[in-house]
Design a protein around this motif. Structure first.
Motif, PDB file in Angstrom:
ATOM      1  N   VAL A 156      53.355  42.186  35.682  1.00 55.44           N
ATOM      2  CA  VAL A 156      52.174  41.322  35.641  1.00 55.44           C
ATOM      3  C   VAL A 156      51.290  41.784  34.491  1.00 55.44           C
ATOM      4  O   VAL A 156      50.960  42.972  34.379  1.00 55.44           O
ATOM      5  CB  VAL A 156      51.373  41.382  36.956  1.00 55.44           C
ATOM      6  CG1 VAL A 156      50.149  40.466  36.866  1.00 55.44           C
ATOM      7  CG2 VAL A 156      52.245  40.986  38.137  1.00 55.44           C
ATOM      8  N   HIS A 157      50.922  40.826  33.635  1.00 57.18           N
ATOM      9  CA  HIS A 157      49.977  41.128  32.553  1.00 57.18           C
ATOM     10  C   HIS A 157      48.676  40.378  32.812  1.00 57.18           C
ATOM     11  O   HIS A 157      48.673  39.152  32.975  1.00 57.18           O
ATOM     12  CB  HIS A 157      50.538  40.728  31.187  1.00 57.18           C
ATOM     13  CG  HIS A 157      49.548  40.946  30.082  1.00 57.18           C
ATOM     14  ND1 HIS A 157      49.104  42.196  29.735  1.00 57.18           N
ATOM     15  CD2 HIS A 157      48.884  40.067  29.271  1.00 57.18           C
ATOM     16  CE1 HIS A 157      48.222  42.092  28.746  1.00 57.18           C
ATOM     17  NE2 HIS A 157      48.063  40.816  28.456  1.00 57.18           N
ATOM     18  N   LEU A 158      47.562  41.130  32.860  1.00 57.80           N
ATOM     19  CA  LEU A 158      46.247  40.565  33.146  1.00 57.80           C
ATOM     20  C   LEU A 158      45.432  40.526  31.859  1.00 57.80           C
ATOM     21  O   LEU A 158      45.053  41.574  31.322  1.00 57.80           O
ATOM     22  CB  LEU A 158      45.528  41.407  34.202  1.00 57.80           C
ATOM     23  CG  LEU A 158      46.308  41.641  35.503  1.00 57.80           C
ATOM     24  CD1 LEU A 158      45.548  42.582  36.420  1.00 57.80           C
ATOM     25  CD2 LEU A 158      46.571  40.323  36.209  1.00 57.80           C
ATOM     26  N   SER A 159      45.179  39.327  31.365  1.00 62.29           N
ATOM     27  CA  SER A 159      44.449  39.151  30.115  1.00 62.29           C
ATOM     28  C   SER A 159      42.963  38.943  30.379  1.00 62.29           C
ATOM     29  O   SER A 159      42.582  38.153  31.242  1.00 62.29           O
ATOM     30  CB  SER A 159      45.028  37.951  29.355  1.00 62.29           C
ATOM     31  OG  SER A 159      44.326  37.729  28.155  1.00 62.29           O
ATOM     32  N   GLU A 160      42.112  39.672  29.636  1.00 64.26           N
ATOM     33  CA  GLU A 160      40.646  39.608  29.782  1.00 64.26           C
ATOM     34  C   GLU A 160      40.227  39.815  31.245  1.00 64.26           C
ATOM     35  O   GLU A 160      39.447  39.064  31.828  1.00 64.26           O
ATOM     36  CB  GLU A 160      40.115  38.285  29.243  1.00 64.26           C
ATOM     37  CG  GLU A 160      40.269  38.126  27.748  1.00 64.26           C
ATOM     38  CD  GLU A 160      39.462  39.139  26.927  1.00 64.26           C
ATOM     39  OE1 GLU A 160      38.714  39.938  27.521  1.00 64.26           O
ATOM     40  OE2 GLU A 160      39.591  39.142  25.699  1.00 64.26           O
ATOM     41  N   PHE A 161      40.718  40.888  31.807  1.00 63.21           N
ATOM     42  CA  PHE A 161      40.524  41.197  33.225  1.00 63.21           C
ATOM     43  C   PHE A 161      39.048  41.362  33.597  1.00 63.21           C
ATOM     44  O   PHE A 161      38.639  41.067  34.721  1.00 63.21           O
ATOM     45  CB  PHE A 161      41.303  42.474  33.564  1.00 63.21           C
ATOM     46  CG  PHE A 161      41.157  42.942  34.983  1.00 63.21           C
ATOM     47  CD1 PHE A 161      41.680  42.210  36.028  1.00 63.21           C
ATOM     48  CD2 PHE A 161      40.492  44.129  35.269  1.00 63.21           C
ATOM     49  CE1 PHE A 161      41.556  42.643  37.333  1.00 63.21           C
ATOM     50  CE2 PHE A 161      40.363  44.582  36.569  1.00 63.21           C
ATOM     51  CZ  PHE A 161      40.896  43.832  37.608  1.00 63.21           C
ATOM     52  N   SER A 162      38.224  41.833  32.652  1.00 62.09           N
ATOM     53  CA  SER A 162      36.815  42.101  32.978  1.00 62.09           C
ATOM     54  C   SER A 162      36.035  40.833  33.302  1.00 62.09           C
ATOM     55  O   SER A 162      34.920  40.909  33.834  1.00 62.09           O
ATOM     56  CB  SER A 162      36.128  42.841  31.820  1.00 62.09           C
ATOM     57  OG  SER A 162      36.008  42.006  30.685  1.00 62.09           O
ATOM     58  N   PHE A 163      36.607  39.656  32.994  1.00 65.48           N
ATOM     59  CA  PHE A 163      35.926  38.390  33.262  1.00 65.48           C
ATOM     60  C   PHE A 163      36.409  37.734  34.562  1.00 65.48           C
ATOM     61  O   PHE A 163      35.936  36.651  34.912  1.00 65.48           O
ATOM     62  CB  PHE A 163      36.123  37.423  32.091  1.00 65.48           C
ATOM     63  CG  PHE A 163      35.466  37.886  30.822  1.00 65.48           C
ATOM     64  CD1 PHE A 163      34.158  37.543  30.534  1.00 65.48           C
ATOM     65  CD2 PHE A 163      36.150  38.696  29.932  1.00 65.48           C
ATOM     66  CE1 PHE A 163      33.545  37.981  29.371  1.00 65.48           C
ATOM     67  CE2 PHE A 163      35.548  39.139  28.759  1.00 65.48           C
ATOM     68  CZ  PHE A 163      34.240  38.781  28.479  1.00 65.48           C
ATOM     69  N   TYR A 164      37.337  38.369  35.276  1.00 66.66           N
ATOM     70  CA  TYR A 164      37.812  37.814  36.544  1.00 66.66           C
ATOM     71  C   TYR A 164      36.730  37.940  37.607  1.00 66.66           C
ATOM     72  O   TYR A 164      35.913  38.864  37.582  1.00 66.66           O
ATOM     73  CB  TYR A 164      39.049  38.569  37.054  1.00 66.66           C
ATOM     74  CG  TYR A 164      40.302  38.426  36.245  1.00 66.66           C
ATOM     75  CD1 TYR A 164      40.315  37.833  34.990  1.00 66.66           C
ATOM     76  CD2 TYR A 164      41.512  38.913  36.730  1.00 66.66           C
ATOM     77  CE1 TYR A 164      41.477  37.724  34.250  1.00 66.66           C
ATOM     78  CE2 TYR A 164      42.687  38.813  35.999  1.00 66.66           C
ATOM     79  CZ  TYR A 164      42.661  38.225  34.759  1.00 66.66           C
ATOM     80  OH  TYR A 164      43.816  38.125  34.026  1.00 66.66           O
ATOM     81  N   GLY A 165      36.770  37.043  38.563  1.00 66.82           N
ATOM     82  CA  GLY A 165      35.952  37.200  39.750  1.00 66.82           C
ATOM     83  C   GLY A 165      36.705  38.029  40.776  1.00 66.82           C
ATOM     84  O   GLY A 165      37.929  37.977  40.860  1.00 66.82           O
ATOM     85  N   ASN A 166      35.971  38.839  41.520  1.00 60.29           N
ATOM     86  CA  ASN A 166      36.586  39.639  42.588  1.00 60.29           C
ATOM     87  C   ASN A 166      37.737  40.498  42.064  1.00 60.29           C
ATOM     88  O   ASN A 166      38.857  40.472  42.574  1.00 60.29           O
ATOM     89  CB  ASN A 166      37.090  38.715  43.701  1.00 60.29           C
ATOM     90  CG  ASN A 166      37.099  39.401  45.053  1.00 60.29           C
ATOM     91  OD1 ASN A 166      36.832  40.599  45.144  1.00 60.29           O
ATOM     92  ND2 ASN A 166      37.418  38.656  46.089  1.00 60.29           N
ATOM     93  N   GLN A 167      37.456  41.284  41.024  1.00 61.57           N
ATOM     94  CA  GLN A 167      38.490  42.025  40.296  1.00 61.57           C
ATOM     95  C   GLN A 167      39.267  43.002  41.176  1.00 61.57           C
ATOM     96  O   GLN A 167      40.501  43.071  41.105  1.00 61.57           O
ATOM     97  CB  GLN A 167      37.847  42.766  39.118  1.00 61.57           C
ATOM     98  CG  GLN A 167      37.221  41.860  38.087  1.00 61.57           C
ATOM     99  CD  GLN A 167      36.276  42.603  37.172  1.00 61.57           C
ATOM    100  OE1 GLN A 167      36.260  43.831  37.112  1.00 61.57           O
ATOM    101  NE2 GLN A 167      35.449  41.857  36.449  1.00 61.57           N
ATOM    102  N   GLU A 168      38.551  43.772  41.973  1.00 59.19           N
ATOM    103  CA  GLU A 168      39.214  44.801  42.777  1.00 59.19           C
ATOM    104  C   GLU A 168      40.193  44.177  43.771  1.00 59.19           C
ATOM    105  O   GLU A 168      41.326  44.654  43.932  1.00 59.19           O
ATOM    106  CB  GLU A 168      38.175  45.640  43.509  1.00 59.19           C
ATOM    107  CG  GLU A 168      38.755  46.820  44.263  1.00 59.19           C
ATOM    108  CD  GLU A 168      37.687  47.750  44.807  1.00 59.19           C
ATOM    109  OE1 GLU A 168      38.047  48.833  45.303  1.00 59.19           O
ATOM    110  OE2 GLU A 168      36.487  47.399  44.727  1.00 59.19           O
TER     111      GLU A 168
END
Length: 523
Positions: A156-168
């Motif tokens: 799994v590749h997560l792009s621009e992860f810091s902009f996700y909601g509910n990251q944890e």
């Protein structure tokens, strides 16, 4: 197909770097379709992916990391059957663009020339690419639903992860869905301090997470091709405006520090070019040279962000433990980890220490910290551990303080701080301790060991520390202390670190300044 050709193809198919160079096509900044040749940064990322199942990448804008990751996804699915690669974006437009790139790379594979090497495309729809060998690439958007639910991805590749909601929660869902030996890569620009991505990055950097960190500064080799036109434009501007190309003799202090850290003159001219139209703080956020710049904060910060970043850019590493021979044996075990030495003990100097004591000893709670300054205000050493109960921490504190000439020490006496004070005084006969002045109800003056932190005393303590740091009366050397200062804020009348971050080293550093300003000596 002769034997030599077969051998060459076998070698190419077994190496992602060779596969990309020979079979992956991309569109370069000049709008030309060209082979995807990995530069140094992309090669380093490839090596890390090969060796580490969990990777987190912090970067400047438009680093091209996703392009590299997508090329790797195509390679994995072409060369291995039954792979499931999940590419996750933070918005639909980004997901669409990434999937268009996936299809572009897949469509340009030389299937007609080498039909036995490249499985045919079985299905190619809006967000899913399936090959005849059973491998699949899925592009999706990080929404409120758990990512990966009902899937068993191999990568799994997560792009621009810091902009996700509910990251944890999203990351936990993905980790639970992975197949055995599956892997996760995270890449993102920064998005402030009060989010899970920031905390994950900080833990990774300190070796407290399974994710291995990799930072890409704005001058990294990765950008030299991507910004070729901009670099040329900046150089032409510099020649026109200043009459010549930038040279080493023209550099200011910050530029010289960047040059020493690997930035070249072309990127420094580009930096000057960009700073015509943006504030330095804005440049830090968009094009950081280190990870602290990328997480620059604004708003209710207690400490001057630019002062912190300027100091960070000029830090020297702690002394290598192999070069330290005079330290007591009881402290040797902590060297290079909990204990960082920046200057060895000088018998001609007096030293001043601050100590913040924590109750936790499980490795997950607050830290017990020590900061020691010399009489000139230069930080000599720093200690931090969240694994030591107070009685063990007391032994460390006694040995370290005595090593630095029985440093005059201010200890926060709140909670278990009083336990440490009594242990140092009664068990170890350590007498060189700060005493605060109080009045009893009868108006008589009295003294008690340690510093009591209250709603009224804490702002005074921090303000003295702020003044000494920002006016240059002290010189901090510990990077983690500076990182904690970066996110130290006033919120709703309370001082502390944003995003559940630790501030233990801020307090011990402030107490060391208090001890130095008091300048008493009880031995």
């Amino acid at each position: 197909m002769n034997k030599t050709t077969k051998q060459k193809l076998k070698k190419i198919m077994s190496s992602f770097e060779l596969f990309s160079k020979n079979f992956i096509k991309i569109v370069n900044p000049q709008n030309e379709v060209v082979p995807f040749k990995l530069n140094k940064a992309q090669q380093e990322l490839t090596e890390m992916i090969n060796n580490d199942r969990f990777l987190i990448v912090s970067k400047s804008r438009k680093a091209g990391v996703s392009t590299k990751m997508i090329a790797r996804a195509v390679y994995e699915c072409v060369t291995k059957p039954n792979q499931l690669v999940l590419i996750v974006s933070y918005e639909s437009d980004s997901a669409k663009n990434l999937f268009e790139l996936i299809k572009f790379m897949n469509n340009h594979l030389p299937r007609e020339k080498y039909p036995s090497l490249f499985p045919a495309t079985k299905r190619d729809n809006r967000d899913e690419l399936i090959l005849e060998n059973g491998s699949k690439i899925v592009s999706t958007v990080a929404g409120h639903k758990d990512i990966g639910r009902g899937m068993s991805p191999t990568w799994v590749h997560l792009s621009e992860f810091s902009f996700y909601g509910n990251q944890e929660k999203q990351l936990l869902s993905i980790e639970q869905s992975l197949v055995d030996n599956g892997r996760i890569s995270i890449e993102s620009t920064s998005n402030g301090l009060g989010n899970y991505y920031y905390r994950l990055w900080q833990r990774s950097k300190r070796g407290q997470s399974k994710y291995k960190p990799y930072f890409i500064p704005f001058y990294h080799e990765l950008y030299r091709d991507l910004k070729k036109n901009e670099l040329n434009e900046a150089e032409s501007w510099h020649k026109q405006f200043f009459g010549e190309r930038l040279s080493k003799k023209d550099l200011d202090e910050d530029e010289q520090a960047l040059l020493d850290n690997g930035c070249n003159l072309r990127f420094l001219m580009w930096r000057r070019f960009k700073l015509q139209d943006m504030q330095l703080e804005e440049f830090y956020q968009e094009y950081p040279s280190n990870d602290m710049e990328s997480f620059i904060s604004s708003g209710n910060n207690v400490f001057d962000q630019n002062k912190i970043l300027q100091r960070t850019n000029h830090l020297m590493p702690p002394i290598n433990k192999n070069e330290l021979s005079e330290l007591p044996d009881s402290l040797q075990r902590y060297l290079g980890k909990e204990l960082l030495i920046y200057h060895t003990y000088d018998r001609k100097m007096k030293y001043y220490a601050g100590i913040d004591v924590a109750t936790a000893s499980s490795g997950t709670g607050d830290y017990s910290t020590i900061t020691i300054l010399d009489e000139e205000g230069i930080e000599a050493c720093s200690f931090a551990s969240n694994k030591l109960p107070v009685y063990k921490f007391g032994l460390v504190a006694n040995d370290l303080l005595r090593h630095y000439g029985q440093a005059f020490t201010a200890i926060e006496r709140n909670n278990v701080g009083i336990v440490l004070i009594e242990k140092l005084r009664d068990d170890y006969n350590y007498l060189n301790l700060y005493k605060e002045k109080l009045f009893d109800q009868k108006g008589k003056r009295k003294k008690q060991l340690g510093f009591t932190t209250t709603k009224s005393s804490k702002p005074i303590l921090i303000e003295k520390f702020k003044e000494n740091f920002e006016l240059g009366y002290i010189l901090l050397n510990d990077k983690e202390t500076l990182e904690q200062m970066q996110i130290y804020q006033i919120q709703d009348g309370k001082m502390g670190n944003k995003g559940n971050g630790h501030d233990d080293k801020v307090i011990s550093a402030a107490l060391s300044v208090l001890a130095r300003l008091e300048n008493k000596w009880y031995i």
